[in-house]
Structure formats: structure tokens, C-alpha cells
Design a protein around this motif. Structure first.
Motif, PDB file in Angstrom:
ATOM      1  N   VAL A  93       1.602  21.838 111.683  1.00 56.34           N
ATOM      2  CA  VAL A  93       0.541  21.918 112.701  1.00 56.34           C
ATOM      3  C   VAL A  93       1.128  21.701 114.094  1.00 56.34           C
ATOM      4  N   ALA A  94       2.070  20.781 114.235  1.00 55.98           N
ATOM      5  CA  ALA A  94       2.686  20.520 115.538  1.00 55.98           C
ATOM      6  C   ALA A  94       3.469  21.733 116.032  1.00 55.98           C
ATOM      7  N   VAL A  95       4.184  22.404 115.138  1.00 60.34           N
ATOM      8  CA  VAL A  95       4.925  23.603 115.529  1.00 60.34           C
ATOM      9  C   VAL A  95       3.953  24.701 115.946  1.00 60.34           C
ATOM     10  N   TRP A  96       2.872  24.869 115.183  1.00 54.48           N
ATOM     11  CA  TRP A  96       1.868  25.873 115.535  1.00 54.48           C
ATOM     12  C   TRP A  96       1.240  25.554 116.883  1.00 54.48           C
ATOM     13  N   PHE A  97       0.878  24.298 117.091  1.00 53.32           N
ATOM     14  CA  PHE A  97       0.232  23.896 118.338  1.00 53.32           C
ATOM     15  C   PHE A  97       1.170  24.088 119.523  1.00 53.32           C
ATOM     16  N   SER A  98       2.434  23.746 119.351  1.00 53.82           N
ATOM     17  CA  SER A  98       3.376  23.940 120.454  1.00 53.82           C
ATOM     18  C   SER A  98       3.567  25.426 120.741  1.00 53.82           C
ATOM     19  N   SER A  99       3.501  26.266 119.710  1.00 49.14           N
ATOM     20  CA  SER A  99       3.583  27.707 119.925  1.00 49.14           C
ATOM     21  C   SER A  99       2.391  28.211 120.727  1.00 49.14           C
ATOM     22  N   VAL A 100       1.206  27.665 120.440  1.00 46.12           N
ATOM     23  CA  VAL A 100       0.015  28.041 121.195  1.00 46.12           C
ATOM     24  C   VAL A 100       0.145  27.607 122.650  1.00 46.12           C
ATOM     25  N   ILE A 101       0.644  26.396 122.873  1.00 47.17           N
ATOM     26  CA  ILE A 101       0.809  25.886 124.242  1.00 47.17           C
ATOM     27  C   ILE A 101       1.813  26.737 125.015  1.00 47.17           C
ATOM     28  N   VAL A 102       2.937  27.063 124.379  1.00 42.68           N
ATOM     29  CA  VAL A 102       3.950  27.880 125.047  1.00 42.68           C
ATOM     30  C   VAL A 102       3.398  29.266 125.355  1.00 42.68           C
ATOM     31  N   GLY A 103       2.616  29.836 124.426  1.00 43.28           N
ATOM     32  CA  GLY A 103       1.996  31.135 124.684  1.00 43.28           C
ATOM     33  C   GLY A 103       1.033  31.080 125.848  1.00 43.28           C
ATOM     34  N   ALA A 104       0.269  29.990 125.949  1.00 40.68           N
ATOM     35  CA  ALA A 104      -0.672  29.850 127.065  1.00 40.68           C
ATOM     36  C   ALA A 104       0.072  29.705 128.383  1.00 40.68           C
TER      37      ALA A 104
END
Length: 157
Positions: A93-104
């Protein structure tokens, strides 16, 4: 019926019928791929470098079996499996969330370039601080070793 009439009219083929539900042929991409078209006088040496040779060496399969057996043994040795699964799920979940943040952040117009400059500046500072001089490289190696010992739990306190 409309697709059949349309494709017949555009292709100029009288009496040609498409199967029911088939898309019109003029909408489909035409892909004519020929490996001979890629080969030219200049490409021959480059294409010869891309050849692979199969071998009957079976060490990769043996090491794969050893890896699976080792993982099974380590999983059996774990006492609290639910905690491990919770941490693994949290990591995913942390890797997914960080991917979302980086995409934003990446979608903002100016911020990616600023982040690139920050990364470049930090990389330059790290090289100057730890890699440029011999005594500082030794200090970095000592810091890494102490970190590895503290993670492994072998540090004498």
C-alpha cells in the motif's frame, strides 16, 4: 449490414460480405511486417549481435528450487505470520500510495523540474561530501557497516 455496405463501397469489391458483427476492414490497421525489410547492408552486423544461444546448463533451475526451499524454510520458521503479512500488505500500500503522490506531483507544470534540480543538487552534495576524498569514503563505508550491523542486530551495545 451497414458495415458490409460501407466496406464494400470503400474497397470496391462487388459482392464481398463481412461476417456479422465484424468491424469494417478500412478501420483496421494494416500491419505488414517483414524481417527482410529490416535487414540492409548496414544492419547485418548489428542484427548478428542480437542472436542468443540456448544451453543445457541446468544450474538456474537448481538454484530456483533451492530458493523456493529456502523461502519455505524461512516462512515455516516465522512465528507470527499475521504480522508479517500485515507488514507486507502495508509495504505494498505504501508503494502504491507513493506512486500516486509522485504521479500527482509529476502532473503539476513546474514542480517536476524543481524536483529534478533538488535531486541534482543533493546528488552533487553527496558526491562532494562522501565520494570525492578518500577519508570521507572511509567514513561512508564505516557508516554503512554500522547501519548493516544495527539492522542485523549484531551491534554491541
Amino acid at each position: 449490414m451497414a458495415a458490409t455496405a460501407c466496406s464494400t463501397a470503400l474497397l470496391g469489391v462487388a459482392g464481398a460480405r463481412l461476417p456479422a458483427g465484424a468491424p469494417p476492414t478500412f478501420l483496421l490497421p494494416r500491419r505488414h511486417f517483414s524481417p527482410r525489410r529490416l535487414q540492409g547492408a548496414d544492419d547485418a552486423p548489428r542484427l548478428s549481435l542480437l542472436r542468443a544461444k540456448a544451453s543445457s546448463d541446468d544450474t538456474s533451475a537448481a538454484s530456483g528450487d533451492e530458493l523456493v526451499d529456502d523461502l519455505k524454510a524461512k516462512w515455516d520458521a516465522v512465528e507470527n505470520k499475521s504480522t508479517v503479512l500485515t507488514y507486507a500488505g502495508g509495504a505494498i500500500v505504501a508503494v502504491w500510495f507513493s506512486s500516486v503522490i509522485v504521479g500527482a506531483i509529476n502532473s503539476l507544470p513546474l514542480l517536476p523540474k524543481i524536483m529534478e534540480l533538488v535531486g541534482l543538487g543533493y546528488s552533487g552534495w553527496f558526491v562532494y561530501r562522501y565520494l570525492l576524498f578518500k577519508e570521507r569514503r572511509k567514513e561512508l563505508a564505516d557508516d554503512v557497516e554500522s547501519l548493516k550491523k544495527s539492522i542485523a542486530g549484531t551491534e554491541a551495545e
